[in-house]
Each structure stands twice: as structure tokens, then as C-alpha cells.
Design a protein around this motif. Structure first.
Motif, PDB file in Angstrom:
ATOM      1  N   UNK A 114      -4.836  -2.029  -3.520  1.00 36.31           N
ATOM      2  CA  UNK A 114      -3.819  -1.952  -2.523  1.00 36.31           C
ATOM      3  C   UNK A 114      -3.787  -3.331  -1.626  1.00 36.31           C
ATOM      4  N   UNK A 115      -3.002  -3.602  -0.648  1.00 34.66           N
ATOM      5  CA  UNK A 115      -3.255  -4.749   0.151  1.00 34.66           C
ATOM      6  C   UNK A 115      -3.190  -4.434   1.639  1.00 34.66           C
ATOM      7  N   UNK A 116      -3.319  -5.414   2.459  1.00 34.47           N
ATOM      8  CA  UNK A 116      -3.632  -5.525   3.578  1.00 34.47           C
ATOM      9  C   UNK A 116      -2.132  -5.681   4.517  1.00 34.47           C
ATOM     10  N   UNK A 117      -1.800  -5.019   5.397  1.00 27.08           N
ATOM     11  CA  UNK A 117      -0.312  -5.483   6.029  1.00 27.08           C
ATOM     12  C   UNK A 117      -0.483  -5.436   7.390  1.00 27.08           C
ATOM     13  N   UNK A 118       0.202  -6.051   8.261  1.00 23.46           N
ATOM     14  CA  UNK A 118       0.275  -5.898   9.747  1.00 23.46           C
ATOM     15  C   UNK A 118       1.489  -4.992  10.271  1.00 23.46           C
ATOM     16  N   UNK A 119       1.088  -3.969  11.037  1.00 19.24           N
ATOM     17  CA  UNK A 119       2.092  -3.075  11.639  1.00 19.24           C
ATOM     18  C   UNK A 119       1.876  -3.263  13.237  1.00 19.24           C
ATOM     19  N   UNK A 120       2.946  -3.992  13.702  1.00 15.15           N
ATOM     20  CA  UNK A 120       2.966  -4.170  15.125  1.00 15.15           C
ATOM     21  C   UNK A 120       1.614  -4.708  15.549  1.00 15.15           C
ATOM     22  N   UNK A 121       0.708  -3.944  16.299  1.00 15.24           N
ATOM     23  CA  UNK A 121      -0.490  -4.807  16.696  1.00 15.24           C
ATOM     24  C   UNK A 121      -1.630  -4.397  15.730  1.00 15.24           C
ATOM     25  N   UNK A 122      -1.641  -3.318  14.840  1.00 16.71           N
ATOM     26  CA  UNK A 122      -2.535  -2.933  14.022  1.00 16.71           C
ATOM     27  C   UNK A 122      -2.623  -3.708  12.420  1.00 16.71           C
ATOM     28  N   UNK A 123      -3.627  -3.556  11.950  1.00 12.50           N
ATOM     29  CA  UNK A 123      -3.624  -4.033  10.494  1.00 12.50           C
ATOM     30  C   UNK A 123      -3.843  -2.674  10.018  1.00 12.50           C
ATOM     31  N   UNK A 124      -3.787  -2.581   8.763  1.00 11.57           N
ATOM     32  CA  UNK A 124      -4.001  -1.473   7.530  1.00 11.57           C
ATOM     33  C   UNK A 124      -4.022  -1.996   6.479  1.00 11.57           C
ATOM     34  N   UNK A 125      -4.541  -1.054   5.549  1.00  9.70           N
ATOM     35  CA  UNK A 125      -4.784  -1.110   4.186  1.00  9.70           C
ATOM     36  C   UNK A 125      -3.848  -0.138   3.540  1.00  9.70           C
ATOM     37  N   UNK A 126      -2.866  -0.457   2.583  1.00 12.97           N
ATOM     38  CA  UNK A 126      -1.958   0.348   2.072  1.00 12.97           C
ATOM     39  C   UNK A 126      -2.143   0.335   0.548  1.00 12.97           C
ATOM     40  N   UNK A 127      -1.774   1.467  -0.194  1.00 15.03           N
ATOM     41  CA  UNK A 127      -1.794   1.370  -1.801  1.00 15.03           C
ATOM     42  C   UNK A 127      -0.821   2.215  -1.956  1.00 15.03           C
ATOM     43  N   UNK A 128       0.133   2.025  -2.898  1.00 17.04           N
ATOM     44  CA  UNK A 128       1.303   2.745  -3.467  1.00 17.04           C
ATOM     45  C   UNK A 128       1.026   3.153  -4.951  1.00 17.04           C
ATOM     46  N   UNK A 129       1.723   4.289  -5.097  1.00 19.43           N
ATOM     47  CA  UNK A 129       1.620   4.634  -6.746  1.00 19.43           C
ATOM     48  C   UNK A 129       2.751   3.736  -7.515  1.00 19.43           C
ATOM     49  N   UNK A 130       2.624   4.158  -8.480  1.00 21.75           N
ATOM     50  CA  UNK A 130       3.395   3.410  -9.551  1.00 21.75           C
ATOM     51  C   UNK A 130       5.021   3.642  -9.662  1.00 21.75           C
TER      52      UNK A 130
ATOM     53  N   UNK B  80      -4.545   3.319   5.259  1.00 22.01           N
ATOM     54  CA  UNK B  80      -5.722   3.481   6.185  1.00 22.01           C
ATOM     55  C   UNK B  80      -5.581   2.603   7.199  1.00 22.01           C
ATOM     56  N   UNK B  81      -5.258   2.697   8.172  1.00 24.51           N
ATOM     57  CA  UNK B  81      -4.907   1.911   9.529  1.00 24.51           C
ATOM     58  C   UNK B  81      -6.215   1.565  10.352  1.00 24.51           C
ATOM     59  N   UNK B  82      -6.456   0.487  11.124  1.00 21.73           N
ATOM     60  CA  UNK B  82      -7.519   0.182  11.719  1.00 21.73           C
ATOM     61  C   UNK B  82      -7.626   0.617  13.136  1.00 21.73           C
ATOM     62  N   UNK B  83      -7.900   1.873  13.113  1.00 20.27           N
ATOM     63  CA  UNK B  83      -7.937   2.662  14.314  1.00 20.27           C
ATOM     64  C   UNK B  83      -8.971   2.048  15.415  1.00 20.27           C
ATOM     65  N   UNK B  84      -9.713   1.239  15.098  1.00 21.69           N
ATOM     66  CA  UNK B  84     -10.660   0.471  16.110  1.00 21.69           C
ATOM     67  C   UNK B  84     -10.004  -0.633  16.685  1.00 21.69           C
ATOM     68  N   UNK B  85      -8.665  -0.847  16.098  1.00 23.31           N
ATOM     69  CA  UNK B  85      -8.293  -2.010  16.807  1.00 23.31           C
ATOM     70  C   UNK B  85      -8.757  -3.254  16.632  1.00 23.31           C
ATOM     71  N   UNK B  86      -9.435  -3.784  15.869  1.00 22.09           N
ATOM     72  CA  UNK B  86      -9.963  -5.053  15.658  1.00 22.09           C
ATOM     73  C   UNK B  86     -11.550  -5.141  16.173  1.00 22.09           C
TER      74      UNK B  86
END
Length: 213
Positions: free
Chosen positions: A19-35, A72-78
Motif C-alpha cells: 500500500x501507501x501512506x496518506x495524510x488525512x487531515x492531521x493524521x497519517x495513515x497506511x492504506x492498501x486497496x484491492x485490485x 491503518x491510521x496513526x492513532x498515536x498522532x506522531x
């Protein structure tokens, strides 16, 4: 006090994520999508090792491979996650700034992203085990027999409470000889004796997700 995080964290830097990392508002997250396109999504809540831990990203990729937008969001907020070299005696102080029950605001940000940016209409969650019996949604509990954080007596008590109070579908399963976090090990880190139980737990998890998401 025994360290409950007894599973082998393996070579943390050797997993090539899908997958790849994204910025969602003030959160970072790891996202993977199906084909293929889908309106079903799963949030994977990381454990103490944080959102960048390769084992948790492996689980994100695994679930995505079964047809779900998985995040998978970064619930620890950095802030700094727990590491395998930290001392268990310091864990209570560390936990004060990493309370897993205080993520409602972050959860709202992630849900908005999934609904508005990914088109998700049905959303499930995979998270670390805890003892809750007044459930609002179908829940599958995965426990290791040798989990130092939750004893077998606590699991039996949880089952009794669920029978009394739970109004939604639930399932509890204990996997022989397994420790805390066993189900998220990458293949190269699995011990031969544990591999059948790890794979069984993952199949059970995916089957449950497919049934209710």
C-alpha cells in the motif's frame, strides 16, 4: 512483572509493503486497496508498536487482498510507539500518553475519509483484543492461550458476560500455545509449530469480516 509482548517482532525493516501512506487531515495513515472497486472497508487499529510496524502493515495488505479497502491510521498522532527494546517497567508511564480508548476524534476523521474519499458504505474494524461484553456490532475475539495480558480465567469470564448481556453475534476462539499478538506475524517470522495456528486465526478473521462487512 512479565513482559506480555513475547512474540518475535522479526526483522522490522524487511517487509515490502503493497500500500501507501496518506495524510488525512492531521493524521497519517497506511492504506492498501484491492485490485477492484469496492464499497467495503476495514480499519486496522495498530497495537503498541504503532502504524509503521511492518507486521501490522502486513495484516492491512492481507485484508486488502481479500477485497477490502484497508487502512491503518496513526492513532498515536506522531508520538513515539513502544519498541521491543523499551523496558516493560516504563510501560504504565508510556501508556498515559497513548490511551487506546481516547481516539474518538481520530476515528471520526478516518470514517469521514473512507466514506467521502473512498466511497465506503460498510466498514469493519480489526483491533487488539480487549474485554468488552456490551457489544454494539458483531465481534470476533481472537486470543492466544499463553497471552500474558489476558488470562484464560478472564476469557472464561468474558464468555459468561457475553452470554448474559450481548445482543449481537459474537465468537471467542483461543489458539493453543499462542502469545499476545501472534496472528500478525509475517510468514518469515513464524515458527513452524505456530504457523498452523497463525494461519487458522487469519482465515477465521477474514471469514468473519466477509460475513459481516
Amino acid at each position: 512483572m512479565a513482559d506480555p509482548f513475547l512474540y518475535d517482532t522479526g526483522e522490522r525493516s524487511h517487509y515490502g509493503c503493497l500500500g501507501h501512506e496518506v495524510q488525512i487531515d492531521y493524521l497519517k495513515a497506511y492504506v492498501c486497496r484491492p485490485s477492484f472497486s469496492t464499497d467495503k472497508a476495514v480499519i486496522v487499529a495498530h497495537d503498541v508498536f504503532g502504524w509503521q510496524f511492518p507486521d501490522i502493515r502486513y495484516i492491512v495488505d492481507l485484508i486488502a487482498g481479500h477485497g477490502f479497502i484497508t487502512i491503518c491510521p496513526d492513532f498515536f498522532k506522531g508520538t513515539k510507539p513502544w519498541t521491543s527494546t523499551d523496558h516493560w517497567a516504563d510501560f504504565p508511564d508510556w501508556l498515559k500518553n497513548h490511551d487506546p480508548t481516547k481516539v474518538d476524534k481520530e476515528a471520526d476523521v478516518v470514517l469521514k475519509y473512507l466514506k467521502e474519499q473512498c466511497g465506503a458504505k460498510k466498514i469493519g474494524i480489526v483491533r487488539d483484543s480487549e474485554e468488552r461484553y456490551r457489544l454494539l456490532n458483531p465481534t470476533f475475539f481472537i486470543f492466544g492461550e499463553k497471552d500474558h495480558t489476558i488470562s484464560l480465567d478472564q476469557i472464561f469470564l468474558l464468555e459468561d458476560k457475553l452470554k448474559q448481556y450481548c445482543k449481537v453475534p459474537y465468537k471467542i476462539k483461543v489458539y493453543p500455545g499462542q502469545v499476545h499478538g501472534f496472528a500478525q506475524l509475517k510468514p518469515e517470522d513464524m515458527k513452524p509449530d505456530d504457523k498452523p495456528y497463525i494461519e487458522e486465526a487469519r482465515r477465521d478473521m477474514i471469514d468473519w469480516i466477509k460475513m459481516f462487512v
